[in-house]
Design a protein around this motif. Sequence first.
Motif, PDB file in Angstrom:
ATOM      1  N   VAL A  98       5.666   4.457  12.634  1.00 53.90           N
ATOM      2  CA  VAL A  98       4.577   4.344  11.658  1.00 53.90           C
ATOM      3  C   VAL A  98       3.947   5.715  11.413  1.00 53.90           C
ATOM      4  CG1 VAL A  98       2.336   3.285  11.155  1.00 53.90           C
ATOM      5  CG2 VAL A  98       4.141   1.935  12.272  1.00 53.90           C
ATOM      6  N   LYS A  99       3.778   6.498  12.472  1.00 50.77           N
ATOM      7  CA  LYS A  99       3.247   7.857  12.312  1.00 50.77           C
ATOM      8  C   LYS A  99       4.140   8.680  11.393  1.00 50.77           C
ATOM      9  CE  LYS A  99       1.118   8.051  16.916  1.00 50.77           C
ATOM     10  NZ  LYS A  99       1.175   8.701  18.253  1.00 50.77           N
ATOM     11  N   LEU A 100       5.462   8.574  11.619  1.00 53.27           N
ATOM     12  CA  LEU A 100       6.400   9.322  10.787  1.00 53.27           C
ATOM     13  C   LEU A 100       6.382   8.804   9.354  1.00 53.27           C
ATOM     14  CD1 LEU A 100       8.556  11.477  10.499  1.00 53.27           C
ATOM     15  CD2 LEU A 100      10.246   9.846  11.384  1.00 53.27           C
ATOM     16  N   GLN A 101       6.235   7.493   9.207  1.00 47.86           N
ATOM     17  CA  GLN A 101       6.153   6.913   7.871  1.00 47.86           C
ATOM     18  C   GLN A 101       4.994   7.516   7.088  1.00 47.86           C
ATOM     19  OE1 GLN A 101       6.053   2.630   7.754  1.00 47.86           O
ATOM     20  NE2 GLN A 101       5.414   2.549   5.613  1.00 47.86           N
ATOM     21  N   ARG A 102       3.847   7.684   7.727  1.00 46.96           N
ATOM     22  CA  ARG A 102       2.691   8.243   7.023  1.00 46.96           C
ATOM     23  C   ARG A 102       2.949   9.687   6.593  1.00 46.96           C
ATOM     24  NH1 ARG A 102       1.622   3.401   5.915  1.00 46.96           N
ATOM     25  NH2 ARG A 102       0.371   2.208   7.400  1.00 46.96           N
ATOM     26  N   VAL A 103       3.667  10.439   7.421  1.00 50.36           N
ATOM     27  CA  VAL A 103       4.018  11.815   7.058  1.00 50.36           C
ATOM     28  C   VAL A 103       4.930  11.811   5.828  1.00 50.36           C
ATOM     29  CG1 VAL A 103       5.255  13.892   7.797  1.00 50.36           C
ATOM     30  CG2 VAL A 103       3.751  12.691   9.404  1.00 50.36           C
ATOM     31  N   VAL A 104       5.936  10.927   5.848  1.00 47.92           N
ATOM     32  CA  VAL A 104       6.874  10.840   4.730  1.00 47.92           C
ATOM     33  C   VAL A 104       6.150  10.423   3.455  1.00 47.92           C
ATOM     34  CG1 VAL A 104       8.857   9.564   3.828  1.00 47.92           C
ATOM     35  CG2 VAL A 104       8.873  10.377   6.195  1.00 47.92           C
ATOM     36  N   GLU A 105       5.236   9.466   3.570  1.00 48.58           N
ATOM     37  CA  GLU A 105       4.515   8.980   2.390  1.00 48.58           C
ATOM     38  C   GLU A 105       3.680  10.085   1.750  1.00 48.58           C
ATOM     39  OE1 GLU A 105       4.056   4.231   3.554  1.00 48.58           O
ATOM     40  OE2 GLU A 105       2.509   5.672   4.173  1.00 48.58           O
TER      41      GLU A 105
END
Length: 291
Positions: A251-258
Amino acid sequence: MDISLQQVGYSYGRNTPFEKRALQGVDGTIKTGSYTAIIGHTGSGKSTLLMHLNGLLKPSEGIVQIGDTQITAGTKAKELKAVRRHVGIVFQFPEHQLFEETVEKDIMFGPMNFGVSKEESRKRAHELIELLGLPPDTAQKSPFDLSGGQMRRVAIAGVLAFKPSVLVLDEPTAGLDPRGRKEIMELFSRLHAEENLTTVLVTHSMEDAARYADNIIVMHNGHSVMAGTPQNIFGDEETLASFGLGVPRSVKLQRVVEKMIGRPLPVLALTEEDLATALARAASEEGDANA
């Protein structure tokens, strides 16, 4: 069997100068066949709550309902035997509980203590040795001659041997390396499905809670403060942060990608596999839009 907690409170050292409040007004439901994770920071009340799930502790106030058995402060010890037969607990470092001279005898101890015949107990021991991926000749070895990972599997077999319908896991991967952690968690996931268990996982790992559980209870300072699906719980990052908890790495990585692509992904990625799938879908949709 369903488990429900109704305004459960508990104090250690009650009515003494050393009284310490551990649980206060805890409510919650664990449905039959569910995989529930209980998360919270150290001191939040997770382990105290766990010990109420088979009567090792009785609530100072409130009610713990386990199937047809109601546990209150006044419940007698003899009334709890049936509960303990149906609810098995795997504690942290369960290998420390091994004591018999052979693996076979150690696994047989639990069911025989509950009145299962010696022959049936031995049969269960050998079935579990195979089920847990231990070599057949392990049965006659001393548990203390095994590797750490094998000892843990023997201890788990000892809990499974009396065929509980509810399996409670207290930080079951503590002290294991990443490979050992994954093997044990996948083992419990398989047992949950194949043995139709109700599984309760107490963990500090947001990754394990997200990957394996279908329901999550969040504890904070002795209170149950959140409950819901992993999508609901980990989708509310602000509230989790207020309780000192984070979200899974995916989820942390998802926020970076978003932030990089300037738009949210369509689903919350609870695992690395979910994130890879979501990114592939987003890339495909972008390609179609630009075609």
